[in-house]
Design an enzyme around this catalytic site. Structure first.
Site, short mmCIF file in Angstrom:
data_model
loop_
_atom_site.label_atom_id
_atom_site.label_comp_id
_atom_site.label_asym_id
_atom_site.label_seq_id
_atom_site.Cartn_x
_atom_site.Cartn_y
_atom_site.Cartn_z
N LYS A 38 2.68 6.81 5.00
CA LYS A 38 2.07 5.25 4.73
C LYS A 38 1.71 5.06 6.43
CE LYS A 38 5.34 4.51 1.22
NZ LYS A 38 6.12 3.55 0.93
N PRO A 56 0.85 -1.35 -0.14
CA PRO A 56 -0.01 0.14 0.11
C PRO A 56 0.94 1.20 0.12
CG PRO A 56 -0.65 -1.63 1.69
CD PRO A 56 0.58 -2.05 1.10
N GLU A 57 0.50 2.09 -0.90
CA GLU A 57 1.20 3.42 -0.76
C GLU A 57 0.21 4.53 -0.13
OE1 GLU A 57 3.21 4.41 -4.44
OE2 GLU A 57 3.19 2.53 -5.07
#
Ligand SMILES: [Zn+2]
Length: 280
Positions: free
Chosen positions: A55, A2-3
């Site tokens: 993040k 995930p970014e």
């Protein structure tokens, strides 16, 4: 992995479901969380807000209501790394990931939030989170309403020896960019990913940072309903310029896209040799 855009969306969904709600039940398999819960119970607190910082996903919890313990405000910080995710369920709804992947359960009357396979989770005193630790050290957050592009450029300039592809992943220089956007941003900017930061002038870095903000913001806007895209095309096969397209023709010039694994973590970088030649 995930970014920033994925974490931003997750935080927005969690915030909409949980903010203002009283925590009825807290459960975790992580000792560092259950120890805090034993000393300063989580159940009974309110979820004040949920937000993304780079993040990191931050869930702000009110002080304990009970004067017996008197625990102050806490922040639950989680980081998804490769496989972690937060889900929202209605009470008694069937989970979409297996029970053994559960790490944290935050149950309120309308919704149950479950963190699966998160490798990083801790409670932090709300008074100290901005002063020390990974959140305090973050560079300007590309998805923040108060994003300071000039400050991000200045921080990138202090990493002159790094290749620009590596520097864009340095969360203390600019926060939120991950491996997919890294390649997409540099293609859009027509900059070779292996160019040292010191070889790029302030105008070039400013343009790269502006493209980063534009691409990532487009992926968290209300209009962004499908999968991630940097090309503004919704066709799943046409969403990205270069990422994961090794050997396929460049969408601009037809040259086969290259891939190299490099940097400390051997992460994949994709680029077009013709659109982004060495020395650019
Ligand atoms: Zn090309």
């Amino acid at each position: 992995m995930p970014e920033g855009d994925t974490i931003y969306r997750a935080a927005r969904t969690l915030h909409a479901a949980l903010s203002g709600q009283r925590i009825e039940r807290f459960e975790s398999v992580l000792a560092q969380l259950t120890q805090v819960d034993a000393n300063a119970p989580i159940a009974g607190r309110l979820v004040e807000r949920v937000e993304a910082r780079g993040k990191h996903l931050l869930m702000w919890l009110s002080p304990e209501p009970s004067p017996v313990h008197g625990g102050g405000s806490l922040v639950l910080r989680t980081h998804m790394r490769m496989h972690g995710s937060w889900h929202i369920y209605r009470p008694a709804e069937r989970w979409q990931r297996p029970r053994h992947e559960m790490r944290i359960v935050i149950e309120t009357a309308p919704y149950v939030a479950v963190a699966f396979a998160v490798p990083v989770a801790e409670f932090i005193d709300a008074r100290t989170i901005e002063r020390a630790g990974p959140v305090a050290e973050l560079g300007p957050d590309v998805l923040s309403d108060t994003f300071d592009a000039a400050a991000a450029v200045a921080r990138l300039q202090t990493r002159g020896d790094l290749e620009i592809a590596e520097a864009l992943l340095d969360q203390r220089a600019i926060a939120g960019i991950g491996n997919v956007f890294k390649s997409e941003i540099l293609f859009a900017a027509r900059v070779n990913p292996f160019t040292p930061v010191q070889a790029l002038d302030a105008a070039a870095l400013t343009r790269i940072v502006a493209i980063a903000a534009r691409q990532m913001r487009a992926n968290v806007s209300d209009a962004a309903t499908g999968g991630r895209t940097t090309t503004n095309r919704l066709d799943p096969s046409a969403r990205l310029w270069v990422y994961s397209r090794r050997g396929l023709p460049c969408r601009r010039c037809g040259t086969p896209i290259q891939r190299a694994k490099h940097g400390a973590d051997m992460r994949s970088t994709y680029w077009c040799e013709r659109c982004q030649p060495r020395g650019t």
